[in-house]
Write an enzyme that holds these catalytic residues in place. Sequence first.
Site, PDB file in Angstrom:
ATOM      1  N   SER A 179      26.555 -19.477 -26.069  1.00  0.00           N
ATOM      2  CA  SER A 179      27.781 -19.302 -25.892  1.00  0.00           C
ATOM      3  C   SER A 179      28.348 -20.837 -26.213  1.00  0.00           C
ATOM      4  CB  SER A 179      28.631 -19.076 -24.818  1.00  0.00           C
ATOM      5  OG  SER A 179      29.898 -19.463 -24.810  1.00  0.00           O
ATOM      6  N   TYR A 237      30.166 -26.616  -6.996  1.00  0.00           N
ATOM      7  CA  TYR A 237      30.187 -25.487  -7.848  1.00  0.00           C
ATOM      8  C   TYR A 237      31.688 -25.463  -8.653  1.00  0.00           C
ATOM      9  CZ  TYR A 237      30.441 -20.689  -9.437  1.00  0.00           C
ATOM     10  OH  TYR A 237      30.257 -19.678 -10.308  1.00  0.00           O
ATOM     11  N   ASP A 291      18.360  -4.752 -13.801  1.00  0.00           N
ATOM     12  CA  ASP A 291      19.373  -5.767 -13.406  1.00  0.00           C
ATOM     13  C   ASP A 291      18.783  -7.299 -13.465  1.00  0.00           C
ATOM     14  OD1 ASP A 291      21.215  -7.257 -12.118  1.00  0.00           O
ATOM     15  OD2 ASP A 291      21.096  -6.227 -10.116  1.00  0.00           O
ATOM     16  N   THR A 294      21.288 -14.784 -13.415  1.00  0.00           N
ATOM     17  CA  THR A 294      21.518 -13.826 -14.227  1.00  0.00           C
ATOM     18  C   THR A 294      21.410 -14.141 -15.514  1.00  0.00           C
ATOM     19  OG1 THR A 294      23.160 -12.647 -12.764  1.00  0.00           O
ATOM     20  CG2 THR A 294      23.349 -12.035 -14.823  1.00  0.00           C
ATOM     21  N   ASN A 347      20.605 -10.228 -23.943  1.00  0.00           N
ATOM     22  CA  ASN A 347      22.266 -10.367 -24.002  1.00  0.00           C
ATOM     23  C   ASN A 347      23.137 -10.073 -22.532  1.00  0.00           C
ATOM     24  OD1 ASN A 347      21.905  -7.654 -23.867  1.00  0.00           O
ATOM     25  ND2 ASN A 347      23.534  -7.180 -25.485  1.00  0.00           N
TER      26      ASN A 347
END
Length: 257
Positions: free
Chosen positions: A113, A135, A31, A79, A58
Site C-alpha cells: 500500500s 501501538y 487464514d 496477517t 493479497n
Amino acid sequence: MPVRNIAAGEKAKESIAEKDPNAKLEVMELDVSSQESVRKFASQYCSKGLPLNILILNAGIMSPPFTLSKDNIELQFATNHLGNFLLTNLLLDTMKKTASESGKEGRIVILSSELHQTTYKEGIMFDKINDEKCYNAMYAYGQSKLANVLHAKELTRRLQEEGVNITANSLHPGVINTNLLRHNGIFAIFFKVVQSFLKNIPQGAATTCYVAMHPQLKGVSGEYFADSNLKKASKYAQDPELAKKLWDFSEKLTQAK
C-alpha cells in the site's frame, strides 16, 4: 482457491463457474493470521502435486484495535506480513520445480500500500512489535505494508543469488471500495462519503493482474508498482539492510528456515 471463509469461497466459486464453465476451482481454507492454518494449507496444496507458477499474496487487515494473533503476534503484522512470508517459504520449492519443469517464469506478487510510507519512525519496531503501549493502528498498518515491500526486495535478492527463474514484486492496488476499513471508524465514515470516487474491485485488481501476467515485466523483480506503472517506494523500503533484518526477524517468528 484459498479462502478464510469457506461459505463465501463456495459462492465465489459458483459465480466464477457461471461465467466460465470450464474453470477448474477447488476451495481450500486458509487464514494467514494463523501459522497453523498456513502450514496446514501449504501441506495440503503440496500433497496434491499441483504446479504453481503465480502466487498472489493479497490477504490483509487494516487498523483494528490492538490484538494479538493466535501465535501471540500483533495482528496486522501477523496477517499482512508474517502469514504471507511463511506461506511463500512453504510453497517456494513447488514454485521452483514448476518454473524449472515448465520453462516459464514464476511470479510472486505481494500487495502492499502507499501507506507503507506512514509507519513508525524506526520503520519496523522489531523490539516492540507486540508492545500495546506503543501501538498506533495506522502506523502498525503502515509497518506491515512496509514489510511487504521489503519482503519482495529481499526475496528477489535471494532468488537471483540462487539463479531461480522466479520474480517477486510488490504493489499498491489503489484505494478500493471493499470492507478493509471495517475496523477503522473515522476512515470508514470518510470512505463512505467518497465512495463514488474509489476504485471498484476490477479496477483495484488491474495492477495485480498486470504485475502477475504482463509479458512486459519478464525478468523484472524487486520493484514496487502502482496504477500498472513502476513507482518509487519509500526510503525505508529501499534499505537492503532493513530488508535483511526483517527476513531474519520473520524467520525467527515463523521458525521457517
